[in-house]
Design a protein around this motif. Structure first.
Motif, PDB file in Angstrom:
ATOM      1  N   HIS A  62       0.872  -1.169   0.028  1.00 21.38           N
ATOM      2  CA  HIS A  62       0.070   0.020  -0.116  1.00 21.38           C
ATOM      3  C   HIS A  62       1.016   1.147  -0.255  1.00 21.38           C
ATOM      4  CE1 HIS A  62      -4.174   0.688   0.278  1.00 21.38           C
ATOM      5  NE2 HIS A  62      -4.178   1.771   0.967  1.00 21.38           N
ATOM      6  N   GLN A 104      -8.329   4.056  -7.246  1.00 20.40           N
ATOM      7  CA  GLN A 104      -8.485   2.812  -8.152  1.00 20.40           C
ATOM      8  C   GLN A 104      -7.403   1.966  -8.020  1.00 20.40           C
ATOM      9  OE1 GLN A 104      -8.436   3.926 -12.309  1.00 20.40           O
ATOM     10  NE2 GLN A 104      -9.123   1.820 -12.943  1.00 20.40           N
ATOM     11  N   THR A 105      -6.098   2.286  -7.887  1.00 20.17           N
ATOM     12  CA  THR A 105      -4.883   1.266  -8.008  1.00 20.17           C
ATOM     13  C   THR A 105      -4.872   0.631  -6.431  1.00 20.17           C
ATOM     14  OG1 THR A 105      -3.664   3.074  -9.133  1.00 20.17           O
ATOM     15  CG2 THR A 105      -2.528   1.371  -8.109  1.00 20.17           C
ATOM     16  N   ARG A 164      -7.073  -0.049  -4.879  1.00 21.24           N
ATOM     17  CA  ARG A 164      -8.200  -1.032  -4.707  1.00 21.24           C
ATOM     18  C   ARG A 164      -7.826  -2.414  -4.785  1.00 21.24           C
ATOM     19  NH1 ARG A 164     -13.498   1.435  -5.231  1.00 21.24           N
ATOM     20  NH2 ARG A 164     -13.653   2.659  -3.748  1.00 21.24           N
ATOM     21  N   LYS A 165      -6.749  -2.537  -5.550  1.00 21.00           N
ATOM     22  CA  LYS A 165      -6.113  -3.884  -6.119  1.00 21.00           C
ATOM     23  C   LYS A 165      -5.383  -4.459  -4.879  1.00 21.00           C
ATOM     24  CE  LYS A 165      -6.403  -2.502 -10.907  1.00 21.00           C
ATOM     25  NZ  LYS A 165      -5.586  -1.884 -12.100  1.00 21.00           N
ATOM     26  N   THR A 166      -4.913  -3.557  -3.782  1.00 18.05           N
ATOM     27  CA  THR A 166      -3.963  -4.210  -2.872  1.00 18.05           C
ATOM     28  C   THR A 166      -4.718  -5.161  -1.978  1.00 18.05           C
ATOM     29  OG1 THR A 166      -4.439  -2.314  -1.423  1.00 18.05           O
ATOM     30  CG2 THR A 166      -2.768  -2.060  -2.809  1.00 18.05           C
ATOM     31  N   GLN A 167      -4.010  -5.845  -1.343  1.00 17.75           N
ATOM     32  CA  GLN A 167      -4.618  -6.839  -0.375  1.00 17.75           C
ATOM     33  C   GLN A 167      -5.331  -6.118   0.726  1.00 17.75           C
ATOM     34  OE1 GLN A 167      -2.284 -10.439   0.700  1.00 17.75           O
ATOM     35  NE2 GLN A 167      -0.465  -9.740  -0.367  1.00 17.75           N
ATOM     36  N   GLN A 168      -4.701  -5.212   1.324  1.00 20.12           N
ATOM     37  CA  GLN A 168      -5.167  -4.403   2.368  1.00 20.12           C
ATOM     38  C   GLN A 168      -6.674  -4.053   1.867  1.00 20.12           C
ATOM     39  OE1 GLN A 168      -4.219  -1.046   5.616  1.00 20.12           O
ATOM     40  NE2 GLN A 168      -4.014  -0.414   3.527  1.00 20.12           N
ATOM     41  N   THR A 169      -7.022  -3.254   0.836  1.00 22.67           N
ATOM     42  CA  THR A 169      -8.233  -2.814   0.502  1.00 22.67           C
ATOM     43  C   THR A 169      -9.106  -4.000  -0.041  1.00 22.67           C
ATOM     44  OG1 THR A 169      -7.209  -0.856  -0.443  1.00 22.67           O
ATOM     45  CG2 THR A 169      -9.329  -1.049  -1.031  1.00 22.67           C
ATOM     46  N   SER A 170      -8.455  -4.863  -0.793  1.00 22.33           N
ATOM     47  CA  SER A 170      -9.416  -5.814  -1.361  1.00 22.33           C
ATOM     48  C   SER A 170      -9.822  -6.934  -0.204  1.00 22.33           C
ATOM     49  CB  SER A 170      -8.838  -6.527  -2.630  1.00 22.33           C
ATOM     50  OG  SER A 170      -7.622  -7.266  -2.347  1.00 22.33           O
ATOM     51  N   LEU A 171      -8.949  -7.317   0.686  1.00 24.56           N
ATOM     52  CA  LEU A 171      -9.146  -8.223   1.526  1.00 24.56           C
ATOM     53  C   LEU A 171      -9.403  -7.985   3.072  1.00 24.56           C
ATOM     54  CD1 LEU A 171      -6.562 -11.021   0.529  1.00 24.56           C
ATOM     55  CD2 LEU A 171      -8.922 -10.682  -0.152  1.00 24.56           C
ATOM     56  N   TYR A 172      -8.938  -6.849   3.246  1.00 27.87           N
ATOM     57  CA  TYR A 172      -8.769  -6.563   4.924  1.00 27.87           C
ATOM     58  C   TYR A 172      -9.541  -5.216   5.539  1.00 27.87           C
ATOM     59  CZ  TYR A 172      -5.883 -10.358   4.972  1.00 27.87           C
ATOM     60  OH  TYR A 172      -5.201 -11.819   5.098  1.00 27.87           O
TER      61      TYR A 172
END
Length: 243
Positions: A163, A210-211, A213-221
């Motif tokens: 991130h 937008q970018t 949104r693809k990270t693990q923190q945003t998409s999973l946690y």
């Protein structure tokens, strides 16, 4: 021998080693955001803020033709009650309709490896939000999922590094500059953080969201994100930009 009670917790902010010494600080910058509707002319608000000597930014809401947002900041949280509250209850702001879903309050914090702790806690956030070249702002709260806190520390660092690398790349290109505030226990919705994205143009601020949104923190946690306030500064308090 008298029985010893529990030791007081260490709640100071901690940075990296500087000049051979570990950095510590009990100073933080508090920042509060309010949004209002029903404002046909923003100039009287700007004049009232200037006259009161309030440190902050007044935004015109791009998504509400009669909307404004107010970000104020100070190291002493009493400032928001002693200085900002009377102004908001005064004749210029009183007729406006507050939008409580956008109310945010947070404090600067350290991760533990900052090379200049005072700059991270006090100076850089002020420079960023008050820079007259960076008038666009996107402000929003977020709450992490409890699953993130249960991860091993090394996994957490890896996720946060992904991130952070995106944020640094956008900052290095002068596309977007972020303000990260901790708000644990400070807001009514029990959010963890407040984020401000600041820049010269609006599109890069959308691009970094937008970018991310693809990270693990945003998409999973992430458990909760937003609402988003998007505006352009119509007034900023004076601040000497450090170089």
């Amino acid at each position: 021998m008298p029985r010893r009670g529990p030791e007081a917790p260490d709640i100071s902010e901690k940075g990296g080693i500087r000049n051979g010494q570990a950095q510590r600080s009990d100073e933080r910058l508090f920042m509060q955001f309010f949004a209002f509707g029903g404002c046909e002319k923003s100039q009287p608000l700007a004049e009232a803020l200037e006259l009161a000597g309030i440190a902050g930014v007044l935004y015109e809401d791009v998504n509400d033709p009669r909307g404004v947002g107010l970000m104020t900041l100070d190291q002493d949280p009493n400032f928001f009650l002693d200085r900002v509250r009377p102004l908001l209850n005064g004749p210029v702001f009183r007729p406006l309709l507050q939008k409580p879903e956008y109310t945010m309050l947070g404090r600067t914090y350290a991760i533990g490896y900052e090379p200049d702790l005072a700059d991270v806690l006090l100076h850089r956030p002020r420079r960023t939000v008050l820079n007259p070249a960076w008038r666009w702002g996107v402000w929003y709260p977020l709450r992490r999922s409890g699953r993130f806190t249960q991860l091993p520390p090394e996994d957490q660092r890896t996720i946060l590094a992904e991130h952070g690398a995106i944020g640094m790349s956008f900052g290095a290109a002068d596309y977007a500059h972020d303000i990260r505030l901790a708000c644990h226990g400070l807001d009514k919705d029990d959010n963890d953080f407040v984020v401000g994205l600041i820049g010269k143009e609006l599109y890069p601020l959308s691009a970094i969201v937008q970018t991310m949104r693809k990270t693990q923190q945003t998409s999973l946690y992430l458990e909760r994100l937003g609402p988003f306030f998007v505006g352009r500064a119509v007034w900023q308090s004076r601040h000497e930009i450090e170089t």
